[in-house]
Design an enzyme around this catalytic site. Structure first.
Site, mmCIF file in Angstrom:
data_model
loop_
_atom_site.group_PDB
_atom_site.id
_atom_site.type_symbol
_atom_site.label_atom_id
_atom_site.label_comp_id
_atom_site.label_asym_id
_atom_site.label_seq_id
_atom_site.Cartn_x
_atom_site.Cartn_y
_atom_site.Cartn_z
ATOM 1 N N CYS A 115 12.885 31.356 5.990
ATOM 2 C CA CYS A 115 14.297 31.560 5.849
ATOM 3 C C CYS A 115 14.760 30.565 4.654
ATOM 4 O O CYS A 115 15.346 30.912 3.776
ATOM 5 C CB CYS A 115 15.293 31.213 7.041
ATOM 6 S SG CYS A 115 17.199 31.180 6.683
ATOM 7 N N LYS A 124 19.586 34.333 -1.472
ATOM 8 C CA LYS A 124 21.410 34.287 -1.750
ATOM 9 C C LYS A 124 21.621 33.561 -3.380
ATOM 10 O O LYS A 124 22.729 34.099 -3.935
ATOM 11 C CB LYS A 124 21.757 33.594 -0.599
ATOM 12 C CG LYS A 124 21.718 34.195 0.544
ATOM 13 C CD LYS A 124 21.990 35.616 0.692
ATOM 14 C CE LYS A 124 21.398 36.329 1.737
ATOM 15 N NZ LYS A 124 19.913 36.525 1.734
ATOM 16 N N SER A 260 13.330 50.757 1.651
ATOM 17 C CA SER A 260 14.866 50.665 1.394
ATOM 18 C C SER A 260 15.522 49.915 2.515
ATOM 19 O O SER A 260 16.835 50.203 2.877
ATOM 20 C CB SER A 260 15.470 51.963 1.339
ATOM 21 O OG SER A 260 15.524 52.763 2.339
ATOM 22 N N TYR A 262 17.105 46.110 4.190
ATOM 23 C CA TYR A 262 17.691 44.964 3.733
ATOM 24 C C TYR A 262 16.993 44.220 2.621
ATOM 25 O O TYR A 262 17.828 43.831 1.702
ATOM 26 C CB TYR A 262 18.327 44.110 4.831
ATOM 27 C CG TYR A 262 17.633 43.193 5.316
ATOM 28 C CD1 TYR A 262 17.354 41.710 4.826
ATOM 29 C CD2 TYR A 262 16.602 43.404 6.229
ATOM 30 C CE1 TYR A 262 16.360 40.728 5.336
ATOM 31 C CE2 TYR A 262 15.822 42.506 6.880
ATOM 32 C CZ TYR A 262 15.663 41.433 6.234
ATOM 33 O OH TYR A 262 14.773 40.385 6.761
ATOM 34 N N ILE A 263 15.753 43.953 2.614
ATOM 35 C CA ILE A 263 14.971 43.178 1.693
ATOM 36 C C ILE A 263 14.916 43.927 0.374
ATOM 37 O O ILE A 263 15.221 43.491 -0.689
ATOM 38 C CB ILE A 263 13.682 42.909 2.224
ATOM 39 C CG1 ILE A 263 13.846 41.904 3.434
ATOM 40 C CG2 ILE A 263 12.808 42.098 0.919
ATOM 41 C CD1 ILE A 263 12.272 41.571 4.012
ATOM 42 N N GLU A 282 10.618 55.409 -0.163
ATOM 43 C CA GLU A 282 10.835 55.404 1.306
ATOM 44 C C GLU A 282 10.328 56.219 2.171
ATOM 45 O O GLU A 282 9.989 57.645 1.917
ATOM 46 C CB GLU A 282 12.399 55.435 1.655
ATOM 47 C CG GLU A 282 12.903 55.607 3.062
ATOM 48 C CD GLU A 282 12.773 54.291 3.921
ATOM 49 O OE1 GLU A 282 11.793 54.383 4.933
ATOM 50 O OE2 GLU A 282 12.830 53.246 3.530
ATOM 51 N N ASP A 403 10.777 35.311 15.117
ATOM 52 C CA ASP A 403 9.962 36.363 14.639
ATOM 53 C C ASP A 403 8.583 36.613 15.275
ATOM 54 O O ASP A 403 8.119 37.738 15.464
ATOM 55 C CB ASP A 403 9.663 36.234 13.178
ATOM 56 C CG ASP A 403 10.939 36.521 12.139
ATOM 57 O OD1 ASP A 403 11.893 36.590 12.716
ATOM 58 O OD2 ASP A 403 10.523 36.436 10.989
ATOM 59 N N MET A 409 14.075 39.969 14.466
ATOM 60 C CA MET A 409 13.627 39.258 13.388
ATOM 61 C C MET A 409 14.533 38.967 12.421
ATOM 62 O O MET A 409 14.635 39.186 11.426
ATOM 63 C CB MET A 409 12.509 39.967 12.785
ATOM 64 C CG MET A 409 11.306 40.289 13.626
ATOM 65 S SD MET A 409 9.839 41.193 12.988
ATOM 66 C CE MET A 409 9.066 39.975 12.119
ATOM 67 N N HIS A 541 47.308 36.393 6.242
ATOM 68 C CA HIS A 541 47.619 37.252 5.318
ATOM 69 C C HIS A 541 47.888 36.813 3.773
ATOM 70 O O HIS A 541 48.491 35.832 3.848
ATOM 71 C CB HIS A 541 48.977 38.040 5.568
ATOM 72 C CG HIS A 541 49.148 39.014 4.478
ATOM 73 N ND1 HIS A 541 48.714 40.187 4.396
ATOM 74 C CD2 HIS A 541 50.400 38.946 3.535
ATOM 75 C CE1 HIS A 541 49.536 40.807 3.413
ATOM 76 N NE2 HIS A 541 50.277 40.122 3.046
#
Length: 575
Positions: A115, A124, A260, A262-263, A282, A403, A409, A541
């Site tokens: 990670c 990120k 296809s 998330y990675i 895919e 994992d 995972m 708000h």
């Protein structure tokens, strides 16, 4: 307690540690929580820093004393040995210290595991930088905000790559300091079980590193490695996994991404923002398998159709041959998933293999405790994360989280499992509610979810005979003031629930800040709250959190469910 690693890969895939990570968050390690802990257990020595806070404490006296062995009055070296110090192992180690246990960690490569070093944290950084480039190059977006840019926005590839590397290094250092500040012993080496309470460790070719340690309890948290299907040759340059891609050594003009999920989606977000063309390969009939179908349909429109991306579905990359950057293309043989016939061949500049991850459990010597992994390599466990032997019985004092056990995972799931395992070994049985663990894909816009998809909820309702009580609530980001103000109002949110009880079955979102928004629902599900409880929540708000408020308002509950909000569980599960 010791955290030990078998390899350079440790538990976790992404997201910050769970349950406020018990003294730790990936961006605020040690801090206030450590100060609270030390106030209870030992004097604190604070070291101020201009750029960040780090509360350091004297190492002596914070780790607990080890438990006595059952025979001969001997003592274990530690109360707990955790094999692997990724997010899961790290969270377990900190929580064990907080519970008064004596702790040490042994890591084969880098504190923080996948990670922090090769996964969600550096990715990120790439996503943040590339999204800024995408925005700056969007003339319509900038002009609508009243901004005019003189000239073309450019970027420095190496500087972006360095940002990712530096972030990983910073977070890794914070994690290590958080362990040191609590007096946790950090050992280096690859681990091997040599008995019910003993772990040996060492590094190949290094006689100066290694040894063995004993502990009353052991947690396996060895994490995972990228999974590469047969027929694919990885050279790390033109054909590579996410581990290589995060280094961003070059930008191919045209890159194929196999998978296809998330990675693959996150890297397509990065590559297209920086000017690359992408082709997805895919194996399943639809893009983004595993996502709620309605959310996936909108995600395809927002994340694929409007960008320089094409795709092939229902085919597998049966053979991938590396090329030479700028000289020789990568060749990808496409085989029909159903007929197994070769149907096409692609020639691209590079290929990213994003076909998921495989547990790293080789070398554990599980046979020494009568344990065998399943055909995929996952360590079998029960709901308490206790390792199960070949006869189906829990192995005393041996746990596996993250994992390596394959239950969910994700890094934060590993952390939750680690904390729950420590609670169980301390005599406070705790089980992770995996249906309440949120997940997110950090594309632009973000995708997030918790619980069941609509299809799964309908199947469950039909099977159990309450199909007429299934409700689906929807709302759109185009009605949200904050999203409109930021010109990022594409998106929707949906929630599946029971009309008769107000039980939340699942929530799925795509839109601005959806990875943050999902937690109101995941925490509610974990605490046993219903829509009857949530209708009294107040949202600032204007914020994107008002999307949640609209979802709750749009739910149509039976009168009895709406009139009686249920009290939250006094013993919530750890998720």
């Amino acid at each position: 307690m010791v955290a030990v690693s078998l390899s350079p890969i440790s538990a976790g895939q992404c997201a910050r540690p769970q349950a406020a990570a018990r003294l730790c968050g990936l961006q605020r390690i040690a801090g206030k929580a450590i100060a609270v802990h030390q106030a209870k257990r030992a004097p604190v020595v604070a070291a101020a820093s201009a750029s960040r806070f780090v509360v350091r404490a004297q190492a002596a006296g914070k780790n607990g004393s080890p438990s006595s062995a059952p025979a001969g009055g001997e003592q274990y070296d530690y109360d707990l040995i955790v094999i692997g110090c990724g997010v899961g192992g790290h969270g377990a180690a900190l929580h064990a210290v907080d519970c008064g246990l004596k702790v040490a960690v042994i890591e084969g490569h880098d504190i923080g595991g996948t990670c922090v070093n090769r996964g969600c944290v550096p990715s990120k950084a790439l996503l943040a930088a590339s999204n800024e480039v995408r925005k700056l190059r969007n003339d319509h977006h900038q002009k609508t905000l009243g901004i005019q840019l003189n000239g073309v926005a450019t970027f420095d590839r190496q500087a972006i790559a360095d940002h990712a590397t530096n972030l990983a290094s910073t977070v890794q250092g914070n994690l290590q300091r958080s362990l040191e500040s609590l007096g946790v012993t950090i050992l280096k080496g690859q681990a091997k079980l040599t008995g019910p309470h003993t772990v040996s460790y060492g590094l190949p070719g290094r006689v100066d590193v290694g040894g063995s340690a004993t502990a009353k309890d052991i947690i396996i948290a060895t994490g995972s490695v990228p999974f590469v299907p047969g027929g694919i040759e990885v050279d790390g340059k033109t054909v590579f996994t996410s581990d290589h891609a995060l280094k961003m050594e070059w930008l191919p003009n045209w890159i194929a991404i196999i998978g296809s999920g998330y990675i693959g989606l996150e890297f397509s977000d990065v590559y297209t923002a920086l000017g690359c063309e992408v082709t997805f390969v895919e194996a399943l009939p639809n893009m983004m398998p595993g996502f709620d179908r309605e959310i996936a349909k909108l995600a395809q429109r927002l994340l694929i159709n409007g960008r320089p991306i094409d795709f092939h579905t229902n085919v597998i990359a049966s053979k991938v041959t590396p090329g030479v950057p700028g000289v020789k293309p990568v060749k990808i043989e496409l085989t029909d998933f159903s007929t197994k016939e070769v149907v096409d061949e692609l020639e691209v500049d590079a290929c990213l293999v994003a076909t998921g991850r495989a547990p790293y459990t080789n070398g554990l010597n599980l046979a020494s405790v009568n344990v065998q992994t399943d055909r995929r390599g996952f360590v079998p466990v029960n709901d308490k994360m206790q390792v199960v032997d070949t006869s189906g019985k829990a192995v005393p004092n041996l746990y596996c989280i993250g994992d390596a056990n394959g239950k969910y995972m994700l890094a934060h799931a590993a952390s939750a499992q680690g904390i729950a395992a420590v609670e169980c070994m301390c005599g406070r049985d705790r089980v992770v509610n995996h249906m309440a663990v949120p997940a997110a894909c950090f594309t632009h816009p973000e995708v997030s979810f918790v619980g069941m998809t609509e299809d799964a909820a309908r199947e469950k309702a039909e099977k159990e005979g309450w199909a007429d009580k299934l409700g689906v609530s929807k709302t759109y980001y185009k009605a949200n003031s904050k999203s409109l103000a930021e010109l990022e109002s594409d998106g929707m949110a949906k929630m599946m629930y029971r009309k008769d009880t107000g039980e939340i079955l699942g929530v799925h979102m795509i839109g601005l800040h959806s990875a943050d928004n999902i937690h109101e629902f995941s925490n509610a599900m974990n605490m046993g709250q219903t829509l009857g409880d949530l209708k009294f929540n107040v949202h600032a708000h204007p914020t994107v959190a008002e999307v949640n408020e609209e979802l709750i308002r749009h739910a149509q509950l039976d009168k009895t469910a709406a009139a009686k909000p249920a009290a939250a569980s006094k013993q919530p599960v750890a998720a």
